[in-house]
Design a protein around this motif. Structure first.
Motif, PDB file in Angstrom:
ATOM      1  N   ASP A 192      13.864  51.120  45.771  1.00 44.47           N
ATOM      2  CA  ASP A 192      12.975  51.392  44.639  1.00 44.47           C
ATOM      3  C   ASP A 192      13.742  51.732  43.362  1.00 44.47           C
ATOM      4  O   ASP A 192      13.296  51.397  42.259  1.00 44.47           O
ATOM      5  CB  ASP A 192      12.022  52.549  44.972  1.00 44.47           C
ATOM      6  N   PHE A 193      14.881  52.412  43.508  1.00 44.90           N
ATOM      7  CA  PHE A 193      15.560  52.948  42.325  1.00 44.90           C
ATOM      8  C   PHE A 193      17.033  52.531  42.238  1.00 44.90           C
ATOM      9  O   PHE A 193      17.814  53.162  41.530  1.00 44.90           O
ATOM     10  CB  PHE A 193      15.447  54.484  42.294  1.00 44.90           C
ATOM     11  N   SER A 194      17.406  51.471  42.945  1.00 35.50           N
ATOM     12  CA  SER A 194      18.822  51.100  42.974  1.00 35.50           C
ATOM     13  C   SER A 194      19.063  49.647  42.584  1.00 35.50           C
ATOM     14  O   SER A 194      18.151  48.823  42.567  1.00 35.50           O
ATOM     15  CB  SER A 194      19.411  51.359  44.365  1.00 35.50           C
ATOM     16  N   ILE A 195      20.322  49.374  42.272  1.00 38.42           N
ATOM     17  CA  ILE A 195      20.818  48.017  42.028  1.00 38.42           C
ATOM     18  C   ILE A 195      21.851  47.716  43.101  1.00 38.42           C
ATOM     19  O   ILE A 195      22.774  48.517  43.328  1.00 38.42           O
ATOM     20  CB  ILE A 195      21.457  47.910  40.629  1.00 38.42           C
ATOM     21  N   GLY A 196      21.707  46.597  43.767  1.00 44.01           N
ATOM     22  CA  GLY A 196      22.621  46.232  44.845  1.00 44.01           C
ATOM     23  C   GLY A 196      23.667  45.230  44.380  1.00 44.01           C
ATOM     24  O   GLY A 196      23.332  44.222  43.756  1.00 44.01           O
TER      25      GLY A 196
END
Length: 272
Positions: A192-196
């Motif tokens: 929900d709140f991250s960049i991979g």
């Protein structure tokens, strides 16, 4: 004698008249053939394109082109646009994504590693398999291992190949399916709140300098858009399931090159 002089003078005048007439005809013929092209050039307008980053219209001849996209400057080509796309990345849209929860912007970067088939990058360029996997286009007949992951639907925002190519699958504004069941400092559902960011590699091989350089540039781009980003490995947020990016990812090198504050690396700089 006088008659002969008149005849000679008349012949000379006729010759001059005839030569002049031929020159006029030749000039007219040349003008006739060249004028349409010159006129066409005069009336054909310059092809205009739009900067993908700022939407400015500019002549195509003045634009910076990359993968059939156009940019008004090198800065915009290398930048992160308002839609969450990096201009200098190869865009390979993945269907495996969602809209983030309302009001949520990314404040965490999760670093992974991936290799398809496992370890294959050591002997040949196999990056395309990863791209196909994230786009649900992997041919399971191409390698026995692919049958084991058939039907999985996953993605990441970015992939950095062994040669330092940057590939983007999902806008940073949207949610990629990279973290799975996870928890960061007590917060569940890290997608929900991250960049991979996926680094092509495995747990047994050092990453390439070219990958660290691209990771540095990408990290700085992301940090300029999303202040106070924190950074973690997949193993940090899913310790019971994952081991990536692994002990061969150099967190000290990453921190030194990017200038990220140690406070934004809550799991420390020790290889793990």
């Amino acid at each position: 004698m006088f008659k002969w002089l008149l005849l000679i003078a008349g012949a000379y005048l006729f010759y001059r008249w005839l030569k002049g007439k031929k020159q006029l005809q030749a000039a007219d013929k040349k003008t006739h053939h060249s004028s349409p092209n010159q006129a066409q050039k005069a009336i054909d307008p310059e092809v205009m394109v739009q900067c993908q980053h700022c939407k400015l219209h500019l002549p195509k001849s003045e634009a910076k082109a990359f993968e059939e996209r156009f940019y008004c400057s090198q800065e915009h080509l290398n930048g992160l646009d308002q839609d969450g796309w990096v201009g200098s990345a190869k865009w390979r849209l993945s269907p495996n994504q969602d809209i983030r929860p309302e009001g949520v912007s990314p404040d965490l970067v999760v670093i992974h590693h991936i290799s398809l088939p496992p370890g294959e990058f050591k002997t040949q360029n196999s990056s395309q398999y990863i791209i196909d996997f994230f786009q649900n286009q992997l041919d399971v007949r191409a390698h026995p291992y692919f049958e084991e992951i058939a039907g999985q639907k996953v993605s990441s925002h970015f992939l950095i190949t062994r040669t330092g190519e940057l590939v983007q699958f999902v806008s940073t504004q949207n949610k990629a399916w990279h973290a799975g069941v996870s928890s960061f400092m007590g917060r569940e559902k890290c997608n929900d709140f991250s960049i991979g960011i996926e680094l092509e590699g495995d747990g047994d091989t050092l990453f390439e300098d070219a990958q660290y350089q691209v990771l540095k540039t990408l990290t700085q781009l992301l940090a300029s858009r999303y202040p106070n980003l924190q950074f973690a490995g997949h193993s940090d947020i899913a310790p019971d399931r994952k081991t990536d990016p692994g002990t061969h990812f150099d967190w000290k090198k990453f921190q030194n090159e990017t200038g990220i504050s140690p406070e934004n690396l809550p799991y420390g700089l020790t290889p793990r």
